[in-house]
Structure formats: structure tokens, C-alpha cells
Design an enzyme around this catalytic site. Structure first.
Site, PDB file in Angstrom:
ATOM      1  N   TRP A 133     -11.031  -6.759  18.190  1.00  0.00           N
ATOM      2  CA  TRP A 133      -9.900  -7.686  17.915  1.00  0.00           C
ATOM      3  C   TRP A 133      -8.939  -7.241  18.962  1.00  0.00           C
ATOM      4  CZ3 TRP A 133      -6.223  -4.850  14.538  1.00  0.00           C
ATOM      5  CH2 TRP A 133      -4.447  -4.940  13.953  1.00  0.00           C
ATOM      6  N   ASP A 214     -13.944   0.255  10.522  1.00  0.00           N
ATOM      7  CA  ASP A 214     -12.944  -0.988  10.968  1.00  0.00           C
ATOM      8  C   ASP A 214     -13.668  -2.088   9.096  1.00  0.00           C
ATOM      9  OD1 ASP A 214     -10.637  -3.027  12.929  1.00  0.00           O
ATOM     10  OD2 ASP A 214     -10.991  -2.808  10.566  1.00  0.00           O
ATOM     11  N   LYS A 250      -6.859 -10.004   3.984  1.00  0.00           N
ATOM     12  CA  LYS A 250      -7.904 -11.068   4.060  1.00  0.00           C
ATOM     13  C   LYS A 250      -8.459 -10.905   2.196  1.00  0.00           C
ATOM     14  CE  LYS A 250      -7.153 -10.546   8.119  1.00  0.00           C
ATOM     15  NZ  LYS A 250      -7.490 -11.080   9.187  1.00  0.00           N
TER      16      LYS A 250
END
Ligand code: IK2
Length: 401
Positions: A133, A214, A250
């Protein structure tokens, strides 16, 4: 003249800048496949029904006040978040070896964890996947860690470079921190198999490498909250220590509420409580205490059986829609006879497909077909719908022909 006269113009963020460019494009055919935010078949953002219900309960509850939360956040939320990722039957939770603090979504959880490690952990090197990311390197560098990469993605197979991963982690200095995407790797959509995770776990434990998970897509990748937490639970089950950052952006659609949690699993409850006391010293001067609304929504959903079940249904529906977009895009490229092997579209998991298109092809698709995506060739499948698959197919066909 201004005291800030010497301030130079900063570049746009590689991911969020795509939306800035998209918003400026007047074309009616423009398509935003950049930012990783879920869109419905109609191309609209989605507020989960279960979130609306939880908000109604909160609004109608006169006992709800707007007082400060403790530095560590909403206690209910922290307990329920730990249960969600580590499992209701987690031994580490039963033995009180987990400390969880509510942070500002996934980014804030990563940052607080990194700041803590920079102050209290003996090894300041963190290994992050190549690619990863876009925000990871800056979060860790600014927290005072030194960032190195480990091989993760193989361009020719468009899959995991497992040998490279094992070699790079195998040659990392003992005790180094290793960032691991729990599921739905961003940007590649490539995850290790459970056998590969077991090999990674054994290697890391044998070298005393510190896992920092993560988890930004739990439940969003496979549609199952438990399946998507399997990697984390594998490490926790061996009794070792680790960190885990969670985001509800999300999987509960709470993007702008900035709801997340950092958990640190320690060897003993006594250590966990000392770790928590030091986490408070990181948080207090950073933002003092976290926002109450989003965490209250999550706690309301997670603590009520019916709301929780309803959430899992809506979560699976989002995951399923993305999986059907993968199939539709793959079938359309096959039907179009687009040169190349596109099977990675089906094999990759989560919100993103790492297409393998290069920066020039991406620029061509933006210019000629108004397709907005990151220059690394990543597309957010959540931005696609049955209606827009044909023009993406045309754009890819033109770009590779
Ligand atoms: C792996 C990973 N970690 C952490 C995060 C942090 O998300 P947040 O801070 O919003 O919870 C994200 C969110 N990504 O943003 C969407 C994109 O890449 O286009 C993420 O993908």
C-alpha cells in the site's frame, strides 16, 4: 511577503490523486477504478443497512452523551474488535495477553503501532512487501522506523514470489519487524496459501522476527470473517507475540468515520498492561483520544447477535459482487480475444486486481478511454459494474493490442 513563501507545491498522493483527476474529467464515460472504496452495481457508495440501524439505535438512546473517550478509546469496541480478529475462542484473549487501543482507522493503528515500536522495541527495521500500500513506507518512516522491503510479487507469474519472500525474510536481521497483509494484499490481490503462511510463520518464529499484521479487509476478501483472519490466528495460536492493525473502513463501510484498532499480543498479561500504559503516552500527545461515533456503531453491531449476523450477510454480498466483477471482466476479455493470459483476474482476491498493465498503458487508457486507475496497473474491482465492464474491456484491449 508570506513567511511560508518558501513552501513548495507537494505532488498529489498517487492513490487519492487519481480521484482528483477523475473529478476534473468532463467525459460522461469516465470510470474511477482508483481509490479502494466499495461502489454498488449502480456505481454509488454504500452505507450498510446494519450501520443505519445501529445509528438509529444510538440516536434514539437518550443515555448517549458526547463526552471524551478514554485515551485508549471505547472499551466495548476494543474488546469486540480483538474478538473479531483473534476469534471468540482466542486463548490470548482469555489469558488477558492482548492490549487493544482504538485508533484512527487502519492508518492511525499502523502509525500508533509504529511509534510505539520506534520507542520501545530494540529493532528499528521494518520489512514491508514489494509492492505494498502506497502509504506504508511514509507511515513507518515518519514514525522513526527504517523501512526495507521483502520480495512479494512475481511479475511473470502475476502471483506470489514465495522463494524471494522466504530468502528476504530469511536474511533479515534477527528481531526485525515484518509487515504482513492479513488478507487481500493491496495492490496485488495475491495472498499466500495457508501452507505458505505456515512456512512464513515457522521461518519468522525461528528468527524471532516480529509480525505486524495489517488487516484492512477482514471479511471483504473471501466473504468470511474467520477465513480472512486465518493468517493472524495461525501466528497467535503459537503463543508468540505480534501486532495487528484493524480497519472498519471497507468491511463496515465506515471510511470517513475513521474507525480502527491496534492490538498488541504479549507473552503475559502483566507485560500487556505495561505495553498499554506506554501506548497511552504515544496517543495522548498525538490526538489525545479517538472519535466516539464510528466506534459506537461498530460496538453496537458486534455486540448484538442479529445485527452481527445481518452484517455478515451484507459483507458477503459486497465480496460476492466483487468476485462476480472479476468473472465478468475475465469473460469479456476472453470473448474480445484480448491478447495475453488474464487468469490472474480470477485468482487474485479482495478489492484489487493487479492487471500487469504498465504506466504507459495506464496513461493511454486514461487519455483515450477515461479510465482512472493507479499508474502501477492496479484497478479497484469495486469500482466496476456490469454496465462498465465493456468499456474497460475495450480500453484494455486497445492498450495491449
Ligand atoms: C493495506 C491497507 N492498509 C491500511 C489501509 C488504511 O485504511 P484506513 O486508514 O482508511 O482504515 C488501507 C486502505 N487503502 O486505501 C484504499 C486504497 O489503497 O486505494 C489499505 O489498503
Amino acid at each position: 511577503n508570506s513567511v511560508f513563501a518558501s513552501v513548495v507545491q507537494a505532488p498529489e498522493d498517487p492513490i487519492l490523486g487519481v480521484t482528483v483527476a477523475y473529478n476534473k474529467d468532463p467525459s460522461p464515460d469516465k470510470l474511477n477504478l482508483g481509490v479502494g472504496a466499495y461502489r454498488t452495481e449502480e456505481g454509488k457508495p454504500l452505507v450498510l443497512k446494519v450501520v443505519r440501524k445501529a445509528e438509529q439505535l444510538l440516536v434514539n438512546d437518550p443515555s448517549r452523551v458526547k463526552e471524551y473517550l478514554p485515551i485508549t478509546g471505547l472499551a466495548d469496541f476494543n474488546k469486540l474488535s480483538a474478538k473479531l480478529i483473534f476469534g471468540a475462542d482466542s486463548l490470548a484473549i482469555q489469558e488477558n495477553r492482548v492490549t487493544t487501543v482504538q485508533c484512527l482507522s487502519g492508518t492511525g493503528s499502523l502509525r500508533v503501532g509504529a511509534e510505539f515500536l520506534a520507542r520501545h522495541y530494540h529493532q528499528r527495521t521494518i520489512y514491508i512487501p514489494q509492492p505494498t500500500w502506497g502509504n506504508h513506507p511514509k507511515v513507518f518512516t515518519l514514525a522513526g522506523l527504517s523501512v526495507k522491503t521483502y520480495r512479494y510479487y512475481s511479475p511473470n507469474t502475476r502471483g506470489l514470489d514465495f522463494q524471494g519472500l522466504l530468502e528476504d525474510l530469511g536474511s533479515a536481521p534477527a528481531g526485525a519487524i515484518v509487515l504482513l497483509h492479513a488478507c487481500a494484499h493491496n495492490p496485488t490481490g495475491v495472498d499466500p496459501t495457508s501452507d505458505q503462511w505456515e512456512q512464513i510463520r515457522q521461518l519468522m518464529r525461528s528468527k524471532g522476527l516480529l509480525p505486524f499484521f495489517d488487516s484492512a479487509y477482514q471479511g471483504f476478501a473471501s466473504g468470511s470473517l474467520d477465513a480472512d483472519a486465518a493468517s493472524v490466528r495461525m501466528f497467535v495460536a503459537d503463543g508468540g507475540e505480534c501486532l495487528a492493525a484493524q480497519s472498519y473502513a471497507k468491511n463496515m463501510g465506515l471510511y470517513g468515520e475513521r474507525v480502527g484498532a491496534l492490538s498488541i499480543i504479549c507473552k503475559t498479561a502483566e507485560v500487556a498492561s505495561r505495553v498499554e500504559s506506554q501506548l497511552k503516552l504515544v496517543i495522548r500527545p498525538m490526538y489525545s483520544n479517538p472519535p466516539i461515533h464510528g466506534a459506537s456503531i461498530v460496538a453496537t453491531v458486534l455486540k448484538d447477535r442479529d445485527l452481527y449476523n445481518e452484517w455478515t450477510v451484507e459483507l458477503k454480498a459486497m465480496a460476492d459482487r466483487i468476485i462476480s466483477m472479476r468473472k465478468q471482466l475475465f469473460d469479456a476479455l476472453q470473448a474480445r480475444g484480448t491478447p495475453g493470459d488474464w487468469s490472474h483476474i480470477l485468482k487474485q482476491i479482495g478489492m484489487f486486481t493487479f492487471t500487469g498493465l504498465n504506466a504507459n498503458q495506464v496513461a493511454f487508457m486514461t487519455k483515450e478511454y477515461h479510465i482512472y486507475m493507479t499508474s502501477d496497473g492496479r484497478i479497484s474491482m469495486a469500482g466496476l459494474s456490469s454496465r462498465t465492464v465493456p468499456n474497460l474491456t475495450e480500453a484494455i484491449h486497445a492498450a495491449v493490442s
